[in-house]
Motif scaffolding. Structure first.
Motif, PDB file in Angstrom:
ATOM      1  N   ASP A  89     -42.132 -48.250  30.727  1.00 26.80           N
ATOM      2  CA  ASP A  89     -42.101 -48.979  29.456  1.00 26.80           C
ATOM      3  C   ASP A  89     -43.323 -48.716  28.589  1.00 26.80           C
ATOM      4  OD1 ASP A  89     -39.700 -50.079  30.174  1.00 26.80           O
ATOM      5  OD2 ASP A  89     -40.569 -51.900  31.011  1.00 26.80           O
ATOM      6  N   SER A  90     -44.358 -48.159  29.123  1.00 25.04           N
ATOM      7  CA  SER A  90     -45.595 -47.974  28.362  1.00 25.04           C
ATOM      8  C   SER A  90     -45.495 -46.754  27.453  1.00 25.04           C
ATOM      9  CB  SER A  90     -46.782 -47.805  29.317  1.00 25.04           C
ATOM     10  OG  SER A  90     -47.959 -47.533  28.590  1.00 25.04           O
ATOM     11  N   LEU A  91     -46.024 -46.893  26.219  1.00 21.50           N
ATOM     12  CA  LEU A  91     -46.087 -45.806  25.254  1.00 21.50           C
ATOM     13  C   LEU A  91     -47.502 -45.252  25.120  1.00 21.50           C
ATOM     14  CD1 LEU A  91     -43.717 -47.091  22.407  1.00 21.50           C
ATOM     15  CD2 LEU A  91     -43.219 -45.452  24.223  1.00 21.50           C
ATOM     16  N   VAL A  92     -48.390 -45.661  25.997  1.00 25.12           N
ATOM     17  CA  VAL A  92     -49.766 -45.139  25.997  1.00 25.12           C
ATOM     18  C   VAL A  92     -49.802 -43.916  26.902  1.00 25.12           C
ATOM     19  CG1 VAL A  92     -52.177 -45.644  26.502  1.00 25.12           C
ATOM     20  CG2 VAL A  92     -50.689 -47.435  25.591  1.00 25.12           C
ATOM     21  N   THR A  93     -50.294 -42.817  26.379  1.00 34.52           N
ATOM     22  CA  THR A  93     -50.312 -41.574  27.136  1.00 34.52           C
ATOM     23  C   THR A  93     -51.551 -40.769  26.765  1.00 34.52           C
ATOM     24  OG1 THR A  93     -49.045 -39.584  27.677  1.00 34.52           O
ATOM     25  CG2 THR A  93     -48.965 -40.342  25.402  1.00 34.52           C
ATOM     26  N   THR A  94     -51.806 -39.735  27.508  1.00 28.84           N
ATOM     27  CA  THR A  94     -52.916 -38.821  27.263  1.00 28.84           C
ATOM     28  C   THR A  94     -52.357 -37.439  26.996  1.00 28.84           C
ATOM     29  OG1 THR A  94     -54.396 -40.083  28.706  1.00 28.84           O
ATOM     30  CG2 THR A  94     -55.029 -37.831  28.191  1.00 28.84           C
ATOM     31  N   VAL A  95     -52.741 -36.883  25.861  1.00 21.94           N
ATOM     32  CA  VAL A  95     -52.272 -35.557  25.446  1.00 21.94           C
ATOM     33  C   VAL A  95     -53.420 -34.570  25.623  1.00 21.94           C
ATOM     34  CG1 VAL A  95     -51.261 -34.201  23.592  1.00 21.94           C
ATOM     35  CG2 VAL A  95     -50.722 -36.631  23.793  1.00 21.94           C
ATOM     36  N   ILE A  96     -53.129 -33.432  26.215  1.00 25.95           N
ATOM     37  CA  ILE A  96     -54.114 -32.358  26.370  1.00 25.95           C
ATOM     38  C   ILE A  96     -53.695 -31.218  25.445  1.00 25.95           C
ATOM     39  CG2 ILE A  96     -55.184 -30.719  27.949  1.00 25.95           C
ATOM     40  CD1 ILE A  96     -54.694 -32.665  30.200  1.00 25.95           C
ATOM     41  N   GLU A  97     -54.573 -30.908  24.496  1.00 22.10           N
ATOM     42  CA  GLU A  97     -54.283 -29.866  23.523  1.00 22.10           C
ATOM     43  C   GLU A  97     -55.509 -28.978  23.352  1.00 22.10           C
ATOM     44  OE1 GLU A  97     -51.943 -30.768  19.855  1.00 22.10           O
ATOM     45  OE2 GLU A  97     -53.746 -30.063  18.821  1.00 22.10           O
ATOM     46  N   SER A  98     -55.345 -27.706  23.643  1.00 19.70           N
ATOM     47  CA  SER A  98     -56.424 -26.717  23.517  1.00 19.70           C
ATOM     48  C   SER A  98     -57.671 -27.131  24.293  1.00 19.70           C
ATOM     49  CB  SER A  98     -56.764 -26.494  22.039  1.00 19.70           C
ATOM     50  OG  SER A  98     -55.639 -26.048  21.324  1.00 19.70           O
ATOM     51  N   GLY A  99     -57.464 -27.710  25.468  1.00 24.04           N
ATOM     52  CA  GLY A  99     -58.584 -28.108  26.305  1.00 24.04           C
ATOM     53  C   GLY A  99     -59.208 -29.430  25.945  1.00 24.04           C
ATOM     54  N   LEU A 100     -58.684 -30.129  24.927  1.00 24.42           N
ATOM     55  CA  LEU A 100     -59.199 -31.433  24.510  1.00 24.42           C
ATOM     56  C   LEU A 100     -58.222 -32.516  24.920  1.00 24.42           C
ATOM     57  CD1 LEU A 100     -60.392 -30.436  20.927  1.00 24.42           C
ATOM     58  CD2 LEU A 100     -61.800 -30.674  22.972  1.00 24.42           C
ATOM     59  N   ARG A 101     -58.749 -33.703  25.199  1.00 18.39           N
ATOM     60  CA  ARG A 101     -57.932 -34.829  25.649  1.00 18.39           C
ATOM     61  C   ARG A 101     -57.889 -35.893  24.559  1.00 18.39           C
ATOM     62  NH1 ARG A 101     -60.752 -36.506  31.042  1.00 18.39           N
ATOM     63  NH2 ARG A 101     -59.036 -38.010  31.111  1.00 18.39           N
ATOM     64  N   PHE A 102     -56.683 -36.384  24.301  1.00 19.20           N
ATOM     65  CA  PHE A 102     -56.475 -37.409  23.275  1.00 19.20           C
ATOM     66  C   PHE A 102     -55.655 -38.544  23.875  1.00 19.20           C
ATOM     67  CE2 PHE A 102     -56.827 -33.325  21.155  1.00 19.20           C
ATOM     68  CZ  PHE A 102     -57.755 -33.582  20.151  1.00 19.20           C
ATOM     69  N   GLN A 103     -56.178 -39.751  23.772  1.00 22.86           N
ATOM     70  CA  GLN A 103     -55.427 -40.939  24.166  1.00 22.86           C
ATOM     71  C   GLN A 103     -54.638 -41.432  22.958  1.00 22.86           C
ATOM     72  OE1 GLN A 103     -58.073 -43.846  25.845  1.00 22.86           O
ATOM     73  NE2 GLN A 103     -58.351 -42.708  27.753  1.00 22.86           N
ATOM     74  N   VAL A 104     -53.338 -41.685  23.185  1.00 26.26           N
ATOM     75  CA  VAL A 104     -52.422 -42.006  22.098  1.00 26.26           C
ATOM     76  C   VAL A 104     -51.543 -43.177  22.519  1.00 26.26           C
ATOM     77  CG1 VAL A 104     -50.566 -41.135  20.628  1.00 26.26           C
ATOM     78  CG2 VAL A 104     -52.400 -39.598  21.327  1.00 26.26           C
ATOM     79  N   ASP A 105     -51.308 -44.081  21.587  1.00 22.96           N
ATOM     80  CA  ASP A 105     -50.329 -45.156  21.762  1.00 22.96           C
ATOM     81  C   ASP A 105     -49.295 -44.997  20.651  1.00 22.96           C
ATOM     82  OD1 ASP A 105     -48.833 -47.378  22.235  1.00 22.96           O
ATOM     83  OD2 ASP A 105     -50.412 -48.837  21.849  1.00 22.96           O
ATOM     84  N   LEU A 106     -48.128 -44.467  21.002  1.00 25.95           N
ATOM     85  CA  LEU A 106     -47.122 -44.172  19.987  1.00 25.95           C
ATOM     86  C   LEU A 106     -46.587 -45.421  19.308  1.00 25.95           C
ATOM     87  CD1 LEU A 106     -45.012 -41.313  21.616  1.00 25.95           C
ATOM     88  CD2 LEU A 106     -46.898 -41.163  19.996  1.00 25.95           C
ATOM     89  N   ALA A 107     -46.846 -46.585  19.856  1.00 25.89           N
ATOM     90  CA  ALA A 107     -46.394 -47.812  19.211  1.00 25.89           C
ATOM     91  C   ALA A 107     -47.278 -48.203  18.033  1.00 25.89           C
ATOM     92  CB  ALA A 107     -46.343 -48.955  20.227  1.00 25.89           C
ATOM     93  N   THR A 108     -48.524 -47.730  18.000  1.00 25.32           N
ATOM     94  CA  THR A 108     -49.462 -48.179  16.953  1.00 25.32           C
ATOM     95  C   THR A 108     -50.077 -47.029  16.163  1.00 25.32           C
ATOM     96  OG1 THR A 108     -51.271 -48.203  18.580  1.00 25.32           O
ATOM     97  CG2 THR A 108     -50.048 -50.259  18.237  1.00 25.32           C
ATOM     98  N   VAL A 109     -49.974 -45.784  16.612  1.00 25.52           N
ATOM     99  CA  VAL A 109     -50.588 -44.658  15.909  1.00 25.52           C
ATOM    100  C   VAL A 109     -49.550 -43.543  15.762  1.00 25.52           C
ATOM    101  CG1 VAL A 109     -52.866 -45.228  16.798  1.00 25.52           C
ATOM    102  CG2 VAL A 109     -51.470 -43.547  17.998  1.00 25.52           C
ATOM    103  N   TYR A 110     -49.921 -42.529  14.985  1.00 21.29           N
ATOM    104  CA  TYR A 110     -49.035 -41.386  14.734  1.00 21.29           C
ATOM    105  C   TYR A 110     -49.551 -40.168  15.480  1.00 21.29           C
ATOM    106  CZ  TYR A 110     -46.681 -37.586  12.273  1.00 21.29           C
ATOM    107  OH  TYR A 110     -45.949 -36.468  11.964  1.00 21.29           O
ATOM    108  N   TRP A 111     -48.616 -39.399  16.042  1.00 17.91           N
ATOM    109  CA  TRP A 111     -48.954 -38.138  16.697  1.00 17.91           C
ATOM    110  C   TRP A 111     -47.768 -37.193  16.577  1.00 17.91           C
ATOM    111  CZ3 TRP A 111     -53.267 -36.035  18.918  1.00 17.91           C
ATOM    112  CH2 TRP A 111     -53.085 -34.847  19.604  1.00 17.91           C
TER     113      TRP A 111
END
Length: 575
Positions: free
Chosen positions: A361-383
């Motif tokens: 049920d959680s929409l909080v995830t960690t995205v790895i892009e080009s060796g960088l890590r981004f914490q994202v919550d798709l319920a409150t932010v855009y990605w």
């Protein structure tokens, strides 16, 4: 006398390209009216035939389904195919596989060499060299049992060193057998199988039962060979249910050549069943079998960390749960949550209304892009993961090491943080407080606290603040990645430097993004930029980022801010 078919007079320039000829006069075509009428009436009356399964290769519509399971169970997607296989000694398997490659099974994810569970290759008794040899196996099961009893001593079986291991299954096999005996439940090993090869019965049942009583089912069960360790070379499906004399001549020549090399060699043509389980079939084939005929199969989805982001059509909504479960099954363990966008983005924070269809049920995830890590919550932010190529284009091809970047609509920082790894300094801003909070976390997560300065304010106020205060780092690159409204914010740059008392300031290069549905999207977007700046901007470089929808392009316009605009006396309010 029958009249000849009529002649149709056509001009060369009106012909189809494939019929075009360089002629000086008209072209005469002889047509048969009866044939045309028959073809037209047949095409109108004949209904559209249902799609036929492919003549070769694995397909859910070709194999025999496994019976006795409910339609929604994964085992209902098990399909069985009849094959023929050559059972050869394990020592000769590699060379035969190379020489028979064109006649072996060539299916995706299915090896053309199979190994039976009761033939682990630890050295069974070798094949006899001649019928009268002393090492030949006795002809009957009773004689074989007496021979084993005579050769048994305190060290075990001399000629059969692996017989005890065959009689007692391995630890994992014992656990599986115990689980089936307890409640018939499927173990994890059985559940995750992609395919299995089974040899059909070759001998009599009485002979097999006698050997089971002596050495157990794991020793000489169904289809076991009384010889050295063997392997199965799965032949092409066209050779199923054939005899040895019906095999291609090339296969016979290879086998005969192998037999003449010296040493004992034997082979056996056996009939097999190849069963492909649910985990074998790709996502599109399973969905095609589940969804009603005529519905377009969802082709892909966006991946954000462990979340699969679907954009289902209205016709897919009644089957959204089934589609989501298939997407989850076919992309484990990378995908753990499947969501669907309910409505388009309509708020200033660019957040989407998402519905969780399967998984966590959680929409909080960690995205790895080009060796960088981004914490994202798709319920409150855009990605948007599909813009990763565009972000790398800016960082690798546009930005220089000495640049100072101003990211007006930064979000959680995919451009700002990527640029900070290369450029001198970055100013990042976003109106969404939640996005700014994740931006600060991602800066710390990637250890870039000393190279990024974060703001949380309106875009116009942020640009004015950058040029009104005496910053140590003058801005050289401005990124405005808000495709829906970014062009409307360009008016803030008109007269942005009219009150500066210092000397000459280098004009920044602006990268503004936008959508266009026009027939000429570059011209349409350029006109909108000129309208926002109240000037005709020259030297605009247009780049098509991606096709968002049919006829709708996302563009990036890069240009150097004209001095006539930056030092204009009229600001964006009076223009």
């Amino acid at each position: 006398m029958a009249m000849p078919p009529p002649l149709l007079r056509l001009h060369p320039h009106r012909l189809l390209p494939r019929l075009r000829r360089f002629t000086s006069g008209p072209v005469l075509l002889r047509l048969n009216p009866k044939s045309l009428y028959a073809t037209a009436s047949t095409s109108q009356a004949a209904p559209t035939p249902p799609p036929q399964p492919p003549p070769h290769g694995p397909s859910l519509r070709r194999g025999r389904p496994t019976t006795g399971h409910p339609p929604e169970a994964p085992l209902s997607f098990s399909r069985t195919f009849d094959l023929a296989a050559l059972r050869v000694p394990a020592a000769a398997c590699a060379s035969l596989e190379r020489r028979l490659r064109g006649h072996l099974l060539n299916w995706p994810r299915v090896r053309n060499i199979a190994r039976l569970s009761n033939d682990d290759g630890d050295g069974l008794v070798s094949l006899p060299t001649s019928p009268g040899s002393s090492s030949a196996l006795p002809p009957t099961a009773v004689a074989r049992r007496e021979k084993l009893a005579r050769e048994f001593n305190a060290r075990g079986f001399v000629e059969f060193p692996i017989l005890a291991k065959m009689s007692r299954p391995a630890g994992r096999t014992r656990r599986e057998m115990k689980g089936r005996a307890a409640g018939g439940k499927e173990t994890k090993h059985e559940k995750d199988k992609v395919y299995v090869v089974e040899v059909l019965e070759q001998g009599g049942e009485d002979d097999e039962d006698e050997w089971k009583g002596l050495v157990g089912e794991e020793g000489f069960g169904k289809g076991a060979w009384r010889g050295e360790p063997t392997r199965l070379l799965l032949l092409d499906e066209g050779h199923a249910n054939r005899r040895v004399d019906e095999l291609p001549e090339a296969v016979k020549v290879v086998l005969e050549h192998e037999a003449n090399q010296g040493g004992p060699f034997a082979y056996e043509l056996v009939q097999c069943q190849l069963t492909l389980f649910y985990d074998y079939w790709p996502m599109n084939e399973v969905l095609e079998a589940l969804l009603p005929e005529g519905i377009i199969i969802p082709a892909g989805f966006e991946t954000v960390g462990h979340i699969a982001h679907l954009n289902l059509r209205d016709e897919h909504l009644p089957y959204k749960t089934v589609i989501a479960q298939v997407v989850l099954d076919k992309n484990k363990p990378k995908i753990q949550t499947v969501v669907n966008k309910i409505d388009a983005i309509q708020n200033d924070y660019r957040t989407m209304q998402l519905e969780i269809l399967a998984g966590h049920d959680s929409l909080v995830t960690t995205v790895i892009e080009s060796g960088l890590r981004f914490q994202v919550d798709l319920a409150t932010v855009y990605w948007n993961s599909r813009l990763s190529t565009e972000r790398q284009r800016l960082v690798n091809n546009i930005f220089q090491n000495s640049d100072v970047v101003c990211d007006v609509f930064s979000g959680v920082g995919p451009i700002a943080i990527s640029a900070a790894k290369k450029v001198k300094y970055v100013y990042a801003n976003d109106l969404n407080p939640a996005a700014v909070e994740y931006l600060e976390q991602n800066i710390v997560l990637n250890k870039l606290e000393r190279k990024i300065e974060v703001y949380n304010m309106d875009a116009r106020r942020f640009v004015n603040a950058m040029y009104s205060s005496q910053h140590v780092h003058p801005v050289t690159q401005v990124v405005m990645n808000l495709p829906k409204d970014a062009a409307e914010f360009l008016d803030v740059f008109r007269g942005i430097l009219r009150n500066r008392q210092t000397g000459h300031i280098a004009m920044p290069k602006i990268h503004v993004y936008g959508f266009s549905k026009a027939e000429d999207p570059e011209y349409d977007f350029h006109e909108r930029i000129n309208l926002a700046l109240c000037d005709s901007v020259m030297g605009v470089e247009m780049h098509r980022v991606r096709l968002v929808a049919p006829g709708k392009w996302m563009l990036c316009a890069s240009f150097t801010l004209p001095e006539s605009v930056a030092y204009a006396k009229a600001n964006y309010i009076t223009c």
